[in-house]
Scaffold this active site. Structure first.
Site, mmCIF file in Angstrom:
data_model
loop_
_atom_site.group_PDB
_atom_site.id
_atom_site.type_symbol
_atom_site.label_atom_id
_atom_site.label_comp_id
_atom_site.label_asym_id
_atom_site.label_seq_id
_atom_site.Cartn_x
_atom_site.Cartn_y
_atom_site.Cartn_z
ATOM 1 N N ASN A 1 0.695 -1.332 0.004
ATOM 2 C CA ASN A 1 -0.002 -0.136 -0.042
ATOM 3 C C ASN A 1 0.865 1.378 0.051
ATOM 4 O OD1 ASN A 1 0.885 -0.639 2.498
ATOM 5 N ND2 ASN A 1 -1.089 0.291 3.560
ATOM 6 N N GLU B 1 4.655 -4.619 11.807
ATOM 7 C CA GLU B 1 3.590 -3.340 11.777
ATOM 8 C C GLU B 1 2.646 -4.131 11.035
ATOM 9 O OE1 GLU B 1 3.476 -0.369 12.876
ATOM 10 O OE2 GLU B 1 5.639 0.039 13.206
ATOM 11 N N CYS C 1 -3.310 0.756 6.576
ATOM 12 C CA CYS C 1 -3.500 -0.138 7.883
ATOM 13 C C CYS C 1 -4.296 0.452 9.189
ATOM 14 C CB CYS C 1 -2.132 -0.753 8.252
ATOM 15 S SG CYS C 1 -0.996 0.912 8.651
ATOM 16 N N GLU D 1 7.800 2.140 14.902
ATOM 17 C CA GLU D 1 8.515 2.850 13.793
ATOM 18 C C GLU D 1 8.585 4.459 13.916
ATOM 19 O OE1 GLU D 1 7.252 0.955 9.825
ATOM 20 O OE2 GLU D 1 9.148 0.156 9.971
HETATM 21 P P1 NDP Z 1 1.122 -9.625 3.420
HETATM 22 O O1 NDP Z 1 0.800 -9.737 4.920
HETATM 23 O O2 NDP Z 1 0.268 -10.361 2.259
HETATM 24 O O3 NDP Z 1 2.324 -9.201 2.760
HETATM 25 C C1 NDP Z 1 3.361 -8.596 3.749
HETATM 26 C C2 NDP Z 1 4.745 -8.830 2.922
HETATM 27 O O4 NDP Z 1 5.046 -9.990 3.529
HETATM 28 C C3 NDP Z 1 4.880 -9.163 1.396
HETATM 29 O O5 NDP Z 1 6.063 -8.540 1.058
HETATM 30 C C4 NDP Z 1 4.664 -10.477 1.435
HETATM 31 O O6 NDP Z 1 5.195 -11.012 0.145
HETATM 32 C C5 NDP Z 1 5.469 -10.862 2.552
HETATM 33 N N1 NDP Z 1 5.393 -12.316 3.046
HETATM 34 C C6 NDP Z 1 4.234 -13.211 2.830
HETATM 35 N N2 NDP Z 1 4.462 -14.393 3.431
HETATM 36 C C7 NDP Z 1 5.660 -14.429 4.042
HETATM 37 C C8 NDP Z 1 6.389 -15.502 4.775
HETATM 38 N N3 NDP Z 1 6.044 -16.562 5.207
HETATM 39 N N4 NDP Z 1 7.754 -15.101 5.004
HETATM 40 C C9 NDP Z 1 7.997 -13.767 4.888
HETATM 41 N N5 NDP Z 1 7.442 -12.569 3.954
HETATM 42 C C10 NDP Z 1 6.398 -13.073 3.731
HETATM 43 O O7 NDP Z 1 0.384 -7.931 3.523
HETATM 44 P P2 NDP Z 1 -0.029 -7.086 2.265
HETATM 45 O O8 NDP Z 1 1.079 -6.916 1.176
HETATM 46 O O9 NDP Z 1 -1.387 -7.803 1.477
HETATM 47 O O10 NDP Z 1 -0.197 -5.867 2.637
HETATM 48 C C11 NDP Z 1 -1.631 -5.578 3.400
HETATM 49 C C12 NDP Z 1 -1.502 -5.716 4.903
HETATM 50 O O11 NDP Z 1 -0.494 -4.873 5.410
HETATM 51 C C13 NDP Z 1 -2.931 -5.277 5.664
HETATM 52 O O12 NDP Z 1 -2.991 -6.127 6.673
HETATM 53 C C14 NDP Z 1 -2.529 -4.058 6.364
HETATM 54 O O13 NDP Z 1 -2.944 -3.389 7.447
HETATM 55 C C15 NDP Z 1 -0.912 -4.468 6.702
HETATM 56 N N6 NDP Z 1 -0.041 -2.982 6.738
HETATM 57 C C16 NDP Z 1 0.310 -2.728 7.919
HETATM 58 C C17 NDP Z 1 0.944 -1.330 8.104
HETATM 59 C C18 NDP Z 1 1.319 -0.885 9.571
HETATM 60 O O14 NDP Z 1 2.424 -0.188 9.430
HETATM 61 N N7 NDP Z 1 1.080 -1.569 10.393
HETATM 62 C C19 NDP Z 1 1.151 -0.371 7.069
HETATM 63 C C20 NDP Z 1 0.612 -0.958 5.817
HETATM 64 C C21 NDP Z 1 -0.234 -2.171 5.668
HETATM 65 P P3 NDP Z 1 4.213 -11.275 -1.180
HETATM 66 O O15 NDP Z 1 3.458 -9.976 -1.134
HETATM 67 O O16 NDP Z 1 5.251 -11.276 -2.261
HETATM 68 O O17 NDP Z 1 3.517 -12.596 -0.861
#
Ligand code: NDP
Length: 483
Positions: free
Chosen positions: A152, A249, A283, A457
């Site tokens: 995002n 996060e 998020c 962060e």
């Molecule tokens: P995901 O949890 O699907 O993915 C996050 C990252 O983790 C991606 O780069 C993903 O790779 C990677 N990943 C997935 N599985 C693994 C694993 N087993 N080991 C290591 N890395 C892995 O999140 P989204 O990208 O769909 O983002 C949306 C989510 O992020 C929402 O829940 C949102 O609330 C949260 N978010 C939180 C924020 C905060 O600061 N608290 C800010 C922004 C978003 P890949 O995508 O290639 O599968």
């Protein structure tokens, strides 16, 4: 529209390609056009990234902090000079409108670089007198840190993680979300141009399996993830096997409490910012808007009027206020939540379906009369869908706001400042606002409690998460041994 990077990865100071990795198509979500193809990192690319980071980190940590800081400040200057082009790339990568990416994404990344460049040289240890002897402490870098980003805010996330990591003497290997791989490569390019030595910021592309390989490598000291709660649980568990530091996060289902005495215009504006900015893919969004019954009619009337006037369309047109969701699968997920809300009996006030011809657009959608048990009141939708719930009393609103596994953020709107502080004190959330919502300046710590995260962060708080304390006892006299 083509946004093909020079190569898929950035390792040891330059672009690196390895076409043996599975291809990942980068899709512009406003049109469905493929704008670039990158390849997933092979084990050889992951190894090269970790090896170069490990090799480079020691000399970097040994530098004077002011010398490290100068490089980060130069990178921030380059970002600001190139903001127009970087914002356009961010828009192509994510679909977010230029109106947002010009002011929110890279600019907040540059803020982080400037902030931590300023902060790092001020980080000191302490001296603890013990009579004749004394102890002094040193805040040392952790070593090689892994950053894993969500889709995002891809470039902001890369900056928010790398700025404190690098300023405090660490190296970073960053894996962007496979959905938005382009911005982090630009950041690596800019760091190199600013004078960052090779190996200190590497970008490797890939899906979860690449992230998994990074998280479990014995050379890695820390993992900082921005992502969903289920991914956070997996990554946290994997990091625990090596007793690594973590910052998590994660997601949220944050409440905004609007009391009868609040300014209707301000509360409506903040609720819209907290549900429709970035097409709701934030998020910390306040996706449960609790409105006290006395103000409900006025609130819903203005909300409906202002939501219906949102300008959707071509994200590259600066007049556009809302673009598409990041992907077709995200749109399908959000539309399914909208249908579930309808079938569970929520009252549709505005929106409620997809928009436009092609592209991943969903209308800004507001549901009223939402109750706590409904799916949209419990699960993170991550789209432009606001749930408005009614309440009578302060105690009731607090109890219902806290009745969730999440605890990322919360907001209160009221003219009674005593009540505002009392309510905020009772809310279980890591990041809170009073008569404001979703402002996240780099000076303020950001993060969640409960399932929404671990660590913080930004702000001074981030220093503790990218350093560790060495405690040194200094004996000034003869050793008093009983043998
Ligand atoms: P995901 O949890 O699907 O993915 C996050 C990252 O983790 C991606 O780069 C993903 O790779 C990677 N990943 C997935 N599985 C693994 C694993 N087993 N080991 C290591 N890395 C892995 O999140 P989204 O990208 O769909 O983002 C949306 C989510 O992020 C929402 O829940 C949102 O609330 C949260 N978010 C939180 C924020 C905060 O600061 N608290 C800010 C922004 C978003 P890949 O995508 O290639 O599968």
């Amino acid at each position: 529209m083509i946004a093909q990077p020079k190569a898929s990865h950035f390792v040891d100071g330059s672009y690196l390609e390895d076409k043996a990795g599975a291809p990942i198509e980068v899709i512009y979500p406003a049109t469905g056009e493929v704008i670039a193809v990158v390849h997933e990192a092979t084990p050889a690319v992951v190894e090269a990234a970790l090896a170069s980071a490990t090799r480079a980190q020691g000399a970097w940590a040994a530098m004077r902090p002011v010398d490290r800081a100068r490089i980060l400040r130069r990178a921030a200057d380059l970002i600001r000079e190139r903001n127009q082009d970087l914002a356009r790339l961010e828009t192509l990568d994510t679909g977010k409108p230029l109106q947002e990416t010009l002011v929110a994404d890279w600019p907040s990344g540059a803020d982080a670089l400037e902030y931590f460049a300023g902060l790092a040289p001020t980080v000191t240890g302490e001296t603890i007198p013990l009579g004749r002897d004394f102890v002094y402490t040193i805040r040392e870098a952790l070593g090689v840190c892994v950053g894993i980003g969500a889709w995002n805010y891809p470039s902001q996330i890369a900056c928010w993680k790398s700025a404190p990591a690098l300023a405090l003497g660490n190296a970073m290997v960053f894996k962007p979300s496979e959905v938005t791989p382009l911005g982090a490569l630009k950041l690596a390019e800019i760091f190199t141009e600013a004078g960052l030595p090779a190996g200190l910021f590497n970008v490797v592309q890939g899906r979860g399996s690449v992230g998994g390989a990074l998280v479990t490598d014995p050379r890695v000291a820390k993992v900082s993830l921005t992502g969903s709660v289920p991914t956070g649980q997996k990554v946290y568990a994997a990091a625990a096997a090596g007793v690594r530091h973590v910052t998590m996060e994660l997601g949220g289902k944050s409440p905004i409490l609007v009391f009868d005495d609040a300014s209707v215009e301000d509360a409506v504006g903040a609720a819209m910012l907290g549900n429709f900015y970035s097409a709701g893919q934030v998020c910390s969004n306040g996706t449960r808007v609790f409105v006290q019954k006395g103000i409900k009619a006025a609130f819903l009337k203005r909300l409906a009027e202002r939501s219906a006037a949102i300008v959707m369309g071509d994200p590259l047109n600066e007049a556009t206020q809302m673009g598409p969701l990041v992907s077709a699968s995200q749109r399908a997920k959000v539309l399914a939540y909208i249908e579930t809300a309808k079938s569970e009996g929520a009252t549709l006030i505005t929106g409620g379906g997809q928009a436009g011809q092609g592209g991943c657009f969903v209308q800004p959608t507001v549901f009223a009369d939402v109750t706590d048990g409904m799916t949209i009141a419990r699960e993170e939708v991550f789209g432009p869908v606001m749930a408005v719930l009614d309440f009578d009393t302060e105690d009731e609103a607090i109890a219902r706001a806290n009745a969730t596994e999440f605890g990322l953020a919360a907001g209160v709107f009221t003219a009674d400042l005593t009540r505002a502080h009392r309510v905020i004190a009772a809310l279980q959330a890591g990041t809170c606002w009073i008569n404001a919502y979703n402002l996240t300046p780099v000076e303020a710590p950001f993060g969640g409690v409960k399932s929404s995260g671990v660590g913080r962060e930004n702000g001074h708080a981030a220093v503790a998460h990218y350093t560790q304390v060495k405690s040194v006892y200094v004996g000034m006299g003869p050793v008093d041994a009983p043998y």
